[in-house]
Design a protein around this motif. Structure first.
Motif, mmCIF file in Angstrom:
data_model
loop_
_atom_site.group_PDB
_atom_site.id
_atom_site.type_symbol
_atom_site.label_atom_id
_atom_site.label_comp_id
_atom_site.label_asym_id
_atom_site.label_seq_id
_atom_site.Cartn_x
_atom_site.Cartn_y
_atom_site.Cartn_z
ATOM 1 N N LYS A 396 46.871 7.233 86.587
ATOM 2 C CA LYS A 396 46.545 8.095 87.743
ATOM 3 C C LYS A 396 47.587 9.200 87.891
ATOM 4 O O LYS A 396 47.241 10.357 88.167
ATOM 5 C CB LYS A 396 46.483 7.244 89.015
ATOM 6 N N ILE A 399 46.968 11.806 85.181
ATOM 7 C CA ILE A 399 45.798 12.622 85.522
ATOM 8 C C ILE A 399 46.161 13.661 86.577
ATOM 9 O O ILE A 399 45.721 14.809 86.529
ATOM 10 C CB ILE A 399 44.653 11.715 86.013
ATOM 11 N N THR A 403 48.234 19.294 82.809
ATOM 12 C CA THR A 403 47.571 20.597 82.889
ATOM 13 C C THR A 403 46.993 20.947 81.521
ATOM 14 O O THR A 403 47.119 20.187 80.558
ATOM 15 C CB THR A 403 48.568 21.693 83.308
ATOM 16 N N LYS A 404 46.403 22.115 81.436
ATOM 17 C CA LYS A 404 45.830 22.551 80.150
ATOM 18 C C LYS A 404 46.927 22.854 79.118
ATOM 19 O O LYS A 404 46.620 23.033 77.939
ATOM 20 C CB LYS A 404 44.953 23.777 80.354
ATOM 21 N N ALA A 428 35.442 8.251 79.682
ATOM 22 C CA ALA A 428 35.458 9.166 80.827
ATOM 23 C C ALA A 428 36.813 9.856 80.956
ATOM 24 O O ALA A 428 36.879 11.065 81.262
ATOM 25 C CB ALA A 428 35.132 8.394 82.102
ATOM 26 N N VAL A 429 37.889 9.122 80.717
ATOM 27 C CA VAL A 429 39.231 9.713 80.776
ATOM 28 C C VAL A 429 39.397 10.768 79.684
ATOM 29 O O VAL A 429 39.940 11.855 79.919
ATOM 30 C CB VAL A 429 40.305 8.614 80.648
ATOM 31 N N GLU A 431 37.056 12.520 78.259
ATOM 32 C CA GLU A 431 36.261 13.688 78.650
ATOM 33 C C GLU A 431 36.981 14.512 79.713
ATOM 34 O O GLU A 431 36.946 15.756 79.687
ATOM 35 C CB GLU A 431 34.891 13.230 79.177
ATOM 36 N N TYR A 432 37.628 13.822 80.643
ATOM 37 C CA TYR A 432 38.356 14.537 81.702
ATOM 38 C C TYR A 432 39.443 15.431 81.101
ATOM 39 O O TYR A 432 39.559 16.608 81.465
ATOM 40 C CB TYR A 432 38.964 13.530 82.674
ATOM 41 N N PHE A 433 40.234 14.866 80.205
ATOM 42 C CA PHE A 433 41.316 15.669 79.617
ATOM 43 C C PHE A 433 40.776 16.766 78.704
ATOM 44 O O PHE A 433 41.383 17.840 78.590
ATOM 45 C CB PHE A 433 42.288 14.765 78.861
ATOM 46 N N ASP A 435 38.004 18.406 79.264
ATOM 47 C CA ASP A 435 37.590 19.461 80.196
ATOM 48 C C ASP A 435 38.799 20.154 80.810
ATOM 49 O O ASP A 435 38.755 21.367 81.081
ATOM 50 C CB ASP A 435 36.701 18.867 81.301
ATOM 51 N N ARG A 436 39.860 19.419 81.028
ATOM 52 C CA ARG A 436 41.084 20.002 81.581
ATOM 53 C C ARG A 436 41.731 20.940 80.557
ATOM 54 O O ARG A 436 42.371 21.927 80.949
ATOM 55 C CB ARG A 436 42.040 18.884 81.990
#
Length: 551
Positions: A396, A399, A403-404, A428-429, A431-433, A435-436
């Protein structure tokens, strides 16, 4: 970033490099190294290192003898003792020797620029040299007054000794031995105890055996008083000179501290250069567009050239970029997944800190704002957190902070809970990174995560090679195909009963076995391709050497 770097064992690497520094200032300067924040700063630090490597190769080592940390001495509010002043004088001499060495040679412009920041203290050194001998003792002619006093002291000693010799010659039957002795800065003669009254004077001491007494004859009292007065004057003059020398140094304290600190940085840079040669390091290039390419990267704590081991470290090649920013590494237990992950993060941190990069030429490093690392079991008994819960708490935080421009390293993502739920969470994690926009490396045993990677063009699958013939991992990273966890093979090697293994294979089913065999075949083919490619590169290099030799 320091706690995160600790998980990569960055501090252990700094300790290893610091052993090459010659001074505590150099060792401390190495220990302060941290990743720099801009491309310009990172390139500059690596350029400094390259300049120092060339200097060491062509000119030898820096003149560091005498360099030490004088800050604690200068921080005191008391007068420096002569021995302490001598320590500082040697340190100043060392800084001036380095300044002279590096500023007179134009072939190392970056080192010259660093050395020019060392204040010029030749005038101070010239003044201080007048007070000390080569071995740090106070010179006889440190001042005209001291020279005059010491001449008088010697004359007075000669006079006392002549008088006492005369006394002993005239009273030979009362003298235990014809020796002149000192008792409390007073010259005396040894008189037989049974002839104590034969030589009038002051009794200063009795011998251990009681056979002799040490008497200062009445004729010598005035001469001894004169000598004692001269010795007092000598001590007072030395104290005055000591204060004068101390004040000379204290008045230049700021310049002295700057000179020693800068010289310590040069010592640290030389330590990095020496370490770079020991691990055959290369100079990386840096970029701001998320391109990471480590070629034949080697973990410095495993390198056989540094550690006492006969087992050579197996290099790994890792490549990420804006189009494919994520790498999923799978493979057998103890096959090297975590080492590959940590090696990547560690070498990025090292390169950005101006440290040697143990990788092949052509390696590229992205400028990242942070390296977020989740490695190992962080179970918390006090906070009543399981291994999985503790991992999620740390995840957490990553996350929230990534940053990018970050590099994220997640070891065994999704493990420690139900495999299906863990795999779904892991995907899912990831995919999150993605997208980030962060660069991401994940290690896993979960088949669903490997499948997810195969269906997303932004993710590269990679596997740790396993030698079926020997039943041992080779620690080689093969990009492009997922790895097999090989739990059953490992269990068989360890010696679990055959019926249990057979039943486990039945439960997996024929489809799983067929897919597993297909992955195994792909890995073998990829290994052969890599070996042929490496052999071809060797042959091309040999041909190029022959061609150059013929020209």
């Amino acid at each position: 970033m320091k706690p995160l770097l600790h998980e990569l064992e960055f501090d252990r690497v700094l300790t290893l490099i610091a052993t090459e520094a010659k001074s505590t200032l150099g060792k401390d300067a190495v220990s302060r190294r941290r990743p720099l924040s801009t491309l310009t700063a990172c390139e500059g630090a690596q350029a400094d290192l390259a300049d120092m490597r060339r200097f060491v190769h062509t000119e030898g080592l820096l003149p560091l003898a005498g360099l030490t940390d004088v800050a604690p001495l200068l921080a005191r509010e008391t007068v420096l003792e002569l021995e302490e002043s001598w320590v500082i004088v040697r340190a100043i001499r060392s800084t001036q020797a380095m300044r002279e060495t590096l500023t007179r040679i134009d072939r190392f412009p970056r080192l010259k620029t660093i050395a020019e920041a060392i204040p010029e203290l030749d005038e101070l050194v010239g003044k201080l040299n007048k007070f000390f001998t080569r071995d740090g003792k106070l010179r006889e002619d440190a001042s005209s007054e001291l020279r005059s006093i010491r001449q008088k002291v010697q004359q007075k000693r000669n006079a006392v000794q002549r008088l006492l010799n005369d006394v002993m010659n005239r009273n030979s039957e009362a003298i235990q031995e014809p020796l002149i002795v000192l008792r409390g800065d007073r010259y005396c003669v040894p008189v037989r105890a049974d002839h104590r009254n034969s030589i009038p004077g002051i009794l200063h001491e009795r011998s251990g055996s009681g056979a002799s007494v040490f008497i200062e004859p009445m004729q010598a009292i005035e001469l001894n008083n004169d000598l004692a007065d001269l010795l007092l004057q000598e001590r007072e003059e030395i104290a005055r000179i000591t204060r004068f020398i101390s004040q000379l140094i204290v008045d230049a304290a700021d310049d002295v501290l700057l000179a020693t600190r800068t010289s310590g940085e040069l010592d640290a840079l030389q330590a990095c250069a020496i370490f770079a040669d020991s691990v055959n390091a290369s100079r990386p290039s840096f970029n701001d567009d998320r391109r990471l390419h480590l070629i034949d990267a080697r973990h410095p704590l495993l390198d056989e050239r540094v550690q006492t081991t006969d087992q050579p470290v197996v290099p790994v090649t890792v490549e990420l970029n804006g189009a494919m920013p994520a790498l999923i590494i799978s493979g057998p237990n103890a096959g090297g997944k975590t080492i590959a992950l940590k090696t990547t993060g560690l070498l990025v941190a090292m390169a950005m800190s101006g440290l040697p990069l143990p990788a092949a030429d052509g390696s590229m490093i992205p400028i990242v704002d942070a390296i977020h690392v989740l490695v190992g079991d962080d179970q918390s008994v006090l906070e009543h957190l399981s291994t999985f819960s503790a991992y999620l708490v740390r995840l957490k935080n990553v996350i929230a902070r990534a940053t990018k421009r970050s590099l994220v390293l997640l070891d065994e993502l999704g493990s420690g809970t139900d495999p299906e739920e863990g795999a779904a969470l892991a995907a899912a994690v990831i995919e999150y990174f993605l997208d980030r926009g962060a660069l991401l490396i994940v290690t896993t045993h979960l088949s669903s995560v490997k499948s997810f990677a195969m269906n997303d063009s932004r993710v590269v699958n990679a596997s740790m090679e396993f030698d079926s013939a020997t039943g041992q991992p080779t620690y080689r990273l093969i990009s492009g195909i997922p790895g097999r966890s090989r739990a059953l093979e490992v269990a068989q090697i360890i010696g679990l009963p055959s019926p249990i293994l057979a039943r486990a294979r039945e439960r997996l089913g024929t489809r799983y076995v067929e897919v597993d065999q297909l992955v195994s075949m792909l890995q073998n083919k990829m290994s052969n391709v890599l070996e042929q490619s490496a052999e071809l590169e060797k042959r091309q290099a040999a041909v190029e050497e022959e061609r150059q030799a013929m020209e």
